[in-house]
Design a protein around this motif. Structure first.
Motif, mmCIF file in Angstrom:
data_model
loop_
_atom_site.group_PDB
_atom_site.id
_atom_site.type_symbol
_atom_site.label_atom_id
_atom_site.label_comp_id
_atom_site.label_asym_id
_atom_site.label_seq_id
_atom_site.Cartn_x
_atom_site.Cartn_y
_atom_site.Cartn_z
ATOM 1 N N GLU A 230 0.826 -1.204 0.000
ATOM 2 C CA GLU A 230 0.000 0.000 0.000
ATOM 3 C C GLU A 230 0.865 1.261 0.000
ATOM 4 O O GLU A 230 1.963 1.294 0.550
ATOM 5 C CB GLU A 230 -0.944 0.021 1.207
ATOM 6 N N TYR B 268 2.745 14.056 -1.060
ATOM 7 C CA TYR B 268 1.450 13.379 -1.075
ATOM 8 C C TYR B 268 1.486 12.293 0.004
ATOM 9 O O TYR B 268 2.513 11.627 0.167
ATOM 10 C CB TYR B 268 1.193 12.743 -2.434
ATOM 11 N N TYR B 269 0.350 12.110 0.699
ATOM 12 C CA TYR B 269 0.313 11.161 1.795
ATOM 13 C C TYR B 269 -0.969 10.335 1.771
ATOM 14 O O TYR B 269 -2.034 10.814 1.362
ATOM 15 C CB TYR B 269 0.386 11.895 3.142
ATOM 16 N N ALA B 270 -0.855 9.110 2.263
ATOM 17 C CA ALA B 270 -2.043 8.305 2.531
ATOM 18 C C ALA B 270 -2.765 8.919 3.728
ATOM 19 O O ALA B 270 -2.124 9.475 4.632
ATOM 20 C CB ALA B 270 -1.645 6.867 2.849
ATOM 21 N N ASP B 271 -4.083 8.825 3.730
ATOM 22 C CA ASP B 271 -4.858 9.405 4.828
ATOM 23 C C ASP B 271 -4.426 8.833 6.178
ATOM 24 O O ASP B 271 -4.452 9.532 7.198
ATOM 25 C CB ASP B 271 -6.347 9.142 4.613
ATOM 26 N N SER B 272 -4.027 7.570 6.189
ATOM 27 C CA SER B 272 -3.682 6.899 7.451
ATOM 28 C C SER B 272 -2.413 7.441 8.102
ATOM 29 O O SER B 272 -2.187 7.210 9.298
ATOM 30 C CB SER B 272 -3.534 5.398 7.217
ATOM 31 N N LYS C 255 -1.211 10.819 7.292
ATOM 32 C CA LYS C 255 -1.183 12.274 7.169
ATOM 33 C C LYS C 255 -1.118 12.913 8.551
ATOM 34 O O LYS C 255 -1.859 12.534 9.457
ATOM 35 C CB LYS C 255 -2.423 12.745 6.409
ATOM 36 N N ARG D 207 1.321 12.596 10.588
ATOM 37 C CA ARG D 207 2.286 11.848 11.421
ATOM 38 C C ARG D 207 3.596 11.591 10.680
ATOM 39 O O ARG D 207 4.661 11.561 11.295
ATOM 40 C CB ARG D 207 1.687 10.498 11.830
ATOM 41 N N THR E 68 -3.896 11.154 -9.103
ATOM 42 C CA THR E 68 -3.505 10.323 -7.961
ATOM 43 C C THR E 68 -2.564 9.204 -8.385
ATOM 44 O O THR E 68 -2.515 8.144 -7.759
ATOM 45 C CB THR E 68 -4.747 9.725 -7.282
ATOM 46 N N ARG F 267 -0.184 7.029 -6.115
ATOM 47 C CA ARG F 267 -0.646 5.905 -5.301
ATOM 48 C C ARG F 267 -0.435 4.559 -5.978
ATOM 49 O O ARG F 267 -0.559 3.512 -5.328
ATOM 50 C CB ARG F 267 -2.151 6.041 -5.034
#
Length: 125
Positions: free
Chosen positions: A44, A56-60, A62, A64, A104, A107
């Motif tokens: 992932e 760009y970051y995954a929501d999980s 972001k 941190r 996107t 990703r």
């Protein structure tokens, strides 16, 4: 294709921090990304950075995690703070096929053509 070598993984308690590094064998003017893969799960997306520094970051992750790059050192970093047990995985660095990401595309695994061997991150509760 560039050769990528990750380092910086390890065992840390929940709430702790780690900084991963990815050294490229040659100067790259393309985007870079970090992906992770936990046992029994698909790889992932975690974070990506364009050649010019767009992030760009995954929501999980972001808020941190922070991705950065030092083009003079051919190195990409992933600063991981407030780690959680669900962050446990093998983290892979990857070089994208283009300098910038459309939509996107950052990703998608298929938009990267070089991968490192990975570094294990384990977060204990």
């Amino acid at each position: 294709q560039v050769q990528l070598v990750e380092s910086g993984g390890g065992l840390v308690q929940a709430g702790g921090s780690l900084r991963l590094s990815c050294v490229c064998s040659e100067r790259s003017s393309n985007g870079m990304g970090w992906f992770r893969q936990a046992p029994g799960k698909e790889r992932e997306f975690v974070a990506a950075i364009s050649w010019s520094g767009g992030t760009y970051y995954a929501d999980s992750v972001k808020g941190r995690f922070t991705i950065s790059r030092d083009n003079a050192k051919n190195t990409v970093y992933l600063q991981m703070n407030s780690l959680k047990p669900e962050d446990t995985a093998v983290y892979h660095c990857a070089a994208a096929t283009t300098p910038f990401f459309a939509g996107t595309s950052y990703r998608e695994v298929r938009n990267y053509n070089s991968w490192g061997q990975g570094t294990q991150v384990t977060v204990s509760s």
